[in-house]
Design a protein around this motif. Structure first.
Motif, short mmCIF file in Angstrom:
data_model
loop_
_atom_site.label_atom_id
_atom_site.label_comp_id
_atom_site.label_asym_id
_atom_site.label_seq_id
_atom_site.Cartn_x
_atom_site.Cartn_y
_atom_site.Cartn_z
N LEU A 23 0.82 -1.22 0.00
CA LEU A 23 0.00 0.00 0.00
C LEU A 23 0.85 1.27 0.00
O LEU A 23 0.42 2.32 -0.49
CB LEU A 23 -0.93 0.00 1.22
N ASN A 24 2.05 1.19 0.58
CA ASN A 24 2.91 2.36 0.70
C ASN A 24 4.19 2.22 -0.12
O ASN A 24 5.22 2.78 0.23
CB ASN A 24 3.27 2.58 2.17
N ALA A 25 4.10 1.48 -1.20
CA ALA A 25 5.29 1.14 -1.99
C ALA A 25 6.03 2.37 -2.47
O ALA A 25 5.44 3.30 -3.02
CB ALA A 25 4.89 0.27 -3.18
N ASN A 26 7.34 2.37 -2.24
CA ASN A 26 8.21 3.41 -2.79
C ASN A 26 9.63 2.87 -2.83
O ASN A 26 9.96 1.90 -2.15
CB ASN A 26 8.13 4.70 -1.96
N LYS A 27 10.45 3.49 -3.63
CA LYS A 27 11.85 3.12 -3.75
C LYS A 27 12.76 4.22 -3.19
O LYS A 27 13.91 4.36 -3.61
CB LYS A 27 12.21 2.84 -5.22
N GLN A 28 12.24 4.98 -2.23
CA GLN A 28 13.04 6.03 -1.62
C GLN A 28 14.22 5.42 -0.86
O GLN A 28 14.12 4.34 -0.28
CB GLN A 28 12.18 6.84 -0.65
N SER A 29 15.33 6.12 -0.85
CA SER A 29 16.50 5.65 -0.12
C SER A 29 16.21 5.65 1.38
O SER A 29 15.51 6.52 1.89
CB SER A 29 17.70 6.56 -0.42
N LYS A 30 16.75 4.65 2.07
CA LYS A 30 16.45 4.45 3.49
C LYS A 30 17.68 3.98 4.25
O LYS A 30 18.60 3.42 3.67
CB LYS A 30 15.34 3.41 3.65
N ILE A 31 17.63 4.20 5.55
CA ILE A 31 18.61 3.61 6.46
C ILE A 31 17.94 2.45 7.17
O ILE A 31 16.80 2.57 7.65
CB ILE A 31 19.09 4.63 7.51
N VAL A 32 18.62 1.31 7.22
CA VAL A 32 18.15 0.19 8.03
C VAL A 32 19.17 -0.04 9.13
O VAL A 32 20.37 0.22 8.95
CB VAL A 32 17.96 -1.09 7.20
N PHE A 33 18.70 -0.51 10.29
CA PHE A 33 19.66 -0.72 11.36
C PHE A 33 19.44 -2.01 12.13
O PHE A 33 18.34 -2.54 12.21
CB PHE A 33 19.76 0.50 12.28
N TYR A 34 20.57 -2.47 12.66
CA TYR A 34 20.69 -3.71 13.43
C TYR A 34 21.49 -3.39 14.70
O TYR A 34 21.95 -2.26 14.89
CB TYR A 34 21.45 -4.77 12.64
N HIS A 35 21.71 -4.42 15.53
CA HIS A 35 22.63 -4.28 16.64
C HIS A 35 23.86 -5.17 16.48
O HIS A 35 24.96 -4.78 16.85
CB HIS A 35 21.92 -4.57 17.97
#
Length: 247
Positions: A16-28
């Motif tokens: 529903l909110n599909a986009n290819k905007q650049s993003k940051i993903v994070f882990y520990h």
């Protein structure tokens, strides 16, 4: 059952909110079957699937985002030792994450030592500040908050021999006062744990990140394609403390 419902909700939200905007993903952290340092760690098998998915979806993993679309920046909070243990995978796949270090944790059991940090920096890994004591920044009085920010920056710049102008809020909590003190201390980019696209960042340097450490492959695919957007308000209400309620 609840996990399946959550997974379906993310998948639907991603569509529903599909986009290819650049993003940051994070882990520990990441871990092999033989050694795990924290319950917040992601298995290397799952992490490898995440990397395969983001590439299959047309994203490029980058050290720093420079384009509005199709770039993913990877973060790790705290400086756990599993990143060092699995460094060969990162190097082989040209992954250079940003790792946020809390000074009080360096060299403690389960965390990277100074020599390991410097070795990874020489290999292209990026290290920035996670404050000094890894505690809720909104809980400090003005004097102690100033110390948390400046002492961390000063230590890391002397240790790493580079400018340190990025900080990630420990435990995710921040406020207008924290933002102002970060600016006064010389930090330019301020990493929150509120989900969103990178170029939704504000003029005060605050940027949004998407937590993926417990994400199944289908959840991860949905998140990098925009599934977290509807949850922005919930995370903001939880982590944006203004006035500082915990002081």
């Amino acid at each position: 059952m609840l996990h399946k419902i959550k997974e379906l909700a993310f998948v639907l939200s991603g569509k529903l909110n599909a986009n290819k905007q650049s993003k940051i993903v994070f882990y520990h952290d990441v871990h092999s079957p033989k050694k795990r340092y924290t319950d917040m760690s992601t298995s290397m098998d799952v992490f490898k699937q995440h990397i395969q998915i983001l590439k299959a979806e047309g994203y490029s993993p980058v050290a720093k985002i420079e384009n509005k679309t199709k770039e993913i920046q990877i973060n790790f909070d705290d400086g756990f030792k599993g990143i060092y243990d699995n460094k060969d995978y990162f190097i082989e796949h040209n992954l250079r994450p940003t790792i946020f270090l809390a000074i009080s944790l360096i060299g403690q059991e389960g965390y990277m030592s100074t020599s390991e940090i410097l070795e990874l920096q020489d290999l292209g890994f990026i290290f920035e500040s996670h404050a000094y004591a890894h505690e809720n920044l909104t809980s400090f009085n003005d004097e102690d908050l100033n110390y948390e920010l400046i002492a961390s920056k000063t230590y890391l710049e002397d240790f790493l021999k580079k400018e340190v102008n990025e900080i990630c809020f420990p435990i995710g909590y921040f406020s207008d006062r924290v933002l102002q003190f970060c600016d006064n201390a010389g930090y330019k980019i301020l990493y929150s744990s509120i989900p969103g696209n990178y170029y939704n960042k504000r003029n005060d340097g605050l940027v949004y990140r998407n937590l993926v450490q417990f994400s199944s492959p289908s959840e991860f695919k949905a998140i990098i394609n925009g599934a977290m957007s509807p949850f922005f308000g919930w995370y903001k209400r939880k982590q944006y403390v203004n006035p500082d309620e915990n002081r």
